[in-house]
Design a protein around this motif. Structure first.
Motif, short mmCIF file in Angstrom:
data_model
loop_
_atom_site.label_atom_id
_atom_site.label_comp_id
_atom_site.label_asym_id
_atom_site.label_seq_id
_atom_site.Cartn_x
_atom_site.Cartn_y
_atom_site.Cartn_z
N ILE A 29 0.75 -1.05 0.07
CA ILE A 29 -0.03 0.12 0.06
C ILE A 29 1.05 1.14 -0.02
O ILE A 29 1.69 1.55 0.76
CB ILE A 29 -0.87 0.13 1.41
CG1 ILE A 29 -1.95 -1.22 1.15
CG2 ILE A 29 -1.82 1.41 1.16
CD1 ILE A 29 -2.57 -1.46 2.47
N PRO A 30 0.83 2.06 -1.04
CA PRO A 30 1.55 3.23 -1.16
C PRO A 30 1.30 4.29 0.13
O PRO A 30 0.44 4.17 0.84
CB PRO A 30 1.46 3.93 -2.42
CG PRO A 30 -0.11 3.41 -2.52
CD PRO A 30 -0.32 2.18 -1.91
N GLY A 31 2.40 5.26 -0.09
CA GLY A 31 1.68 6.54 1.02
C GLY A 31 2.61 6.31 2.22
O GLY A 31 3.55 5.35 2.60
N ASP A 32 2.74 7.22 3.30
CA ASP A 32 3.13 7.44 4.41
C ASP A 32 2.25 7.55 5.53
O ASP A 32 0.97 7.71 5.36
CB ASP A 32 3.97 8.74 4.60
CG ASP A 32 5.01 9.04 3.57
OD1 ASP A 32 5.48 7.99 3.06
OD2 ASP A 32 4.97 10.28 2.87
N GLY A 33 2.60 6.85 6.86
CA GLY A 33 2.00 6.94 7.88
C GLY A 33 1.33 5.58 8.21
O GLY A 33 1.80 4.66 7.44
N ASN A 34 0.45 5.24 9.14
CA ASN A 34 -0.11 4.00 9.34
C ASN A 34 -1.22 3.49 8.71
O ASN A 34 -1.91 4.54 8.40
CB ASN A 34 -0.32 4.11 11.00
CG ASN A 34 0.82 4.25 11.92
OD1 ASN A 34 2.01 4.04 11.55
ND2 ASN A 34 0.49 4.50 13.39
N TYR A 56 0.61 10.52 11.29
CA TYR A 56 0.37 11.28 12.84
C TYR A 56 1.23 12.41 12.93
O TYR A 56 0.93 13.47 13.67
CB TYR A 56 0.69 10.17 13.63
CG TYR A 56 -0.56 9.08 13.90
CD1 TYR A 56 -1.80 9.68 14.81
CD2 TYR A 56 -0.54 8.06 13.21
CE1 TYR A 56 -2.85 8.69 14.88
CE2 TYR A 56 -1.45 6.90 13.34
CZ TYR A 56 -2.77 7.51 14.34
OH TYR A 56 -3.76 6.59 14.37
N ASP A 57 2.23 12.61 12.19
CA ASP A 57 2.87 13.79 12.21
C ASP A 57 2.32 14.96 11.44
O ASP A 57 2.49 16.25 12.11
CB ASP A 57 4.42 13.63 11.42
CG ASP A 57 5.12 12.57 12.16
OD1 ASP A 57 5.21 12.33 13.41
OD2 ASP A 57 6.11 12.02 11.46
#
Length: 207
Positions: A48-53, A73-74
């Motif tokens: 799954i692409p992208g950043d974060g949880n 969450y940042d």
């Protein structure tokens, strides 16, 4: 009476038929034997692409679209990732910052319902745009919809009663009962799983 030569010919013919039948059976069973020898259960890794949880993953009811929610969450940003080819390619859409992890969809995934704290978000175009729905309670975590998307239902925190139902895309909500359905179907049909007594209850009038 048959002569010895005729008996011999007949005997050979019967043996030939038996041999041909055995070969045909072997040809039929051979792929089955190979299939039995191959691994019964296989899994495919999906990135799954992208950043974060990754907060939640959902499959549309027709099995053709895969949805994944990621929260950074940042930055506090929430994104929805949608794949229509088993996770090979993904489209991404911005979601409201207060979006929760649970997502419900209609059959083809064109209509989506995402819960938040004290609010529910609705998309009628596959996640491209979102509208904020009015809420009859301060905290609601049990948002779901029927396969045709005509019925929206939601309950209190962790599925606690009461049950509210909307049939106008969340513009108005009516309290229908004190049980939170495990699954919502078309035409006011719902099923409730009583985990304490291990049985199901069925409703045909919106609970």
């Amino acid at each position: 009476m048959l002569t010895k030569s005729k008996k011999y010919i007949m005997h050979r013919g019967i043996l030939s038929l038996i041999f041909a039948f055995a070969l045909s059976v072997s040809a039929i069973l051979s792929p089955l034997v190979r299939a039995e020898e191959s691994p019964k259960y296989t899994w495919k890794d999906i990135v799954i692409p992208g950043d974060g949880n990754v907060m939640g993953v959902r499959l549309s009811r027709d099995g053709l679209k895969l949805f994944a929610i990621r929260k950074n969450y940042d930055t506090g940003k929430v994104k929805l990732y949608v794949s229509a080819d088993d996770g090979v390619n993904w489209d991404s859409f911005d979601m409201p910052d207060g979006s929760g992890w649970y997502i419900s969809s209609n059959t083809d995934g064109s209509k989506l319902l995402v819960e938040g704290i004290g609010v529910t978000y609705l998309s009628t175009n596959g996640g491209r745009n979102w509208s904020t729905l009015s809420t009859p309670m301060s905290e609601d975590y049990g948002a779901s919809m029927s396969p045709d998307g005509s019925t929206l239902a939601r309950c209190g925190r962790w599925g606690a009663p009461p049950l509210y139902v909307s049939v106008d895309n969340g513009q108005t909500w009516v309290q229908k009962g004190n049980k939170c359905p495990s699954r919502v179907f078309n035409g006011g049909k719902m099923v409730y799983k009583d985990y304490t007594r291990s049985f199901l209850e069925w409703s045909t009038d919106y609970g």
